[in-house]
Every structure is written in structure tokens, then in C-alpha cells.
Design a protein around this motif. Structure first.
Motif: not given
Length: 231
Positions: A66-86
Motif C-alpha cells: 500500500f502506498i502513502k503518496y504526497l501529491f501537491n500537499e495532499k495525502d493520497v492512499y493507494i491500496f487494493d481492497n476498498h475497505n481499507h479506505a475507512f
């Protein structure tokens, strides 16, 4: 503290509950989280989702990390199964990345608005939120707990052609499921989807992105992921 360190779920809980008794594969993997960028999104070697469809057992590989990515000062989280969004919504809220009670914009082939079996009572303890996310929630029921807790006041769902023409001007967290680009959704023009998502990325406070291995081929999902961040 980072609770995502890579582990297997062996019991019929969370995303491992689907067709558990009928399938041979009895465990699924949850990858570790690391800080990185879009180029770090790669397919791993472990099965992260299993389901029986038309009497066939489908074992889907997920992401390596899973990736935590800083894009234009915004946190972006990339993961596979969608429940991890919570979990990542709660983490971002606690870190002051967005105000409690703003809207959620959910771009997805599915509404993901099923009722969970249990609702978490509060989000004070991040470890409990992590356990709830992984062992209670699944890919279809992670939004209603966020609404019930007031993390979001409402959800705007983009899952059909007309919805891609909505104007959204209030503050929001953007939640993307890349299965919006699956073959079933080809009736919505590819360029329209890309341009709308790019517009929403610019406006959003935090971005969560699911690659959804069961619902879209992962190499293609990663290609689309890279495309939506080309500015």
C-alpha cells in the motif's frame, strides 16, 4: 504508528468471509504500507481476495505495498481492497487533513453502501479502527460506518454517466475505485472519466484509491492510476 506491516487473514472475517466454506484458498494477504509515489504501485505475489463465481474459484493478486503518496500537499492512499479506505480516512482526519463532516465523493462501479454486521462506537483508538477495518469491514460495507460516525455528512456517488457531469464545489474527500474503468463501465467515455477524476483530484482534501483486484485487471488498473496523476 503504522499498523499496516503485512499480514495474513486466516479466519472467515473481513474480506476473507466471501465463499469461505466453498473455496480451497483459506487465507488472504493484507500488504504493508510504505511512503512512496505512483511508480511504487506494483502487483505483489500474494492473494488478497478470493471468491467463487460461476462455480469457479477466483484468487486475485493484490498490491505488493500500500502506498502513502504526497501529491501537491495532499495525502493520497493507494491500496487494493476498498475497505481499507475507512482506516485511512480516520488517520487523515486525526492528522487534521480534512474537517469532520465534509462530504465524501465516491467514484466507483459499485455503491459500497451495504450495512456492516457491527458498527464501531468511536474512532479514538487508531488500533481499534485498524482491527475494525480489517476484521469487520469488507469491500462492500465501509462507507456507512463513516457516515454514522459523522466523519462525512453525506456521500456523492459517481457510478453512472449522468453523475460524471455533476458540479461539486463544497469541500470533500475523494474516494476512487479504479473498477470504474472496468469493461462493465466502458459505456462511460474513458476520457470523460479521466478528466472528471483529474478535476476532482485538484479540488479534494484527501484522496483514497482502491485498485480492486477482483473487479479489474491489475496491470490495467495501475496504468489508469498513473494516467489520472498526469498533470
Amino acid at each position: 504508528m503504522n499498523y499496516y506491516k503485512g499480514f495474513f487473514i486466516n479466519e472467515p472475517v473481513g474480506n476473507n468471509i466471501f465463499s469461505y466454506d466453498e473455496r480451497k484458498q483459506k487465507k488472504i494477504y493484507v500488504p504493508p504500507l510504505k511512503e512512496g509515489n505512483i511508480e511504487d504501485a506494483k502487483i505483489g505475489e500474494n492473494i488478497v481476495f478470493c471468491e467463487i463465481e460461476d462455480k469457479n474459484e477466483i484468487n486475485a493478486l493484490g498490491l505488493e505495498y500500500f502506498i502513502k503518496y504526497l501529491f501537491n500537499e495532499k495525502d493520497v492512499y493507494i491500496f487494493d481492497n476498498h475497505n481499507h479506505a475507512f482506516y485511512f480516512w480516520v488517520e487523515s482526519l486525526k492528522r487534521g487533513k480534512f474537517k469532520k463532516g465534509i462530504k465524501l465523493v465516491h467514484v466507483d462501479q459499485h455503491k459500497d453502501m451495504r450495512e456492516p454486521n457491527t458498527y464501531i462506537k468511536d474512532i479514538n483508538d487508531l488500533e481499534n479502527v485498524f482491527k475494525y477495518t480489517n476484521f469487520n469491514l469488507n469491500v462492500g460495507n465501509f462507507i456507512k460506518p463513516a457516515l454514522k460516525l459523522g466523519i462525512f455528512s453525506d456521500v456523492v456517488i459517481l457510478d453512472n454517466l449522468n453523475s460524471f457531469y455533476l458540479d461539486i464545489n463544497e469541500e470533500f474527500v475523494l474516494d476512487i475505485d479504479l473498477d470504474i474503468f472496468s469493461k462493465d463501465m466502458d459505456y462511460i467515455d474513458y476520457d470523460l472519466k479521466i478528466s472528471k477524476i483529474k478535476e476532482l483530484i485538484k479540488k479534494s482534501k484527501v484522496i483514497t484509491i482502491a485498485t480492486s483486484p477482483f473487479f479489474i485487471e491489475q496491470n490495467y488498473a495501475i496504468d489508469v492510476l498513473k494516467e489520472i496523476f498526469k498533470f
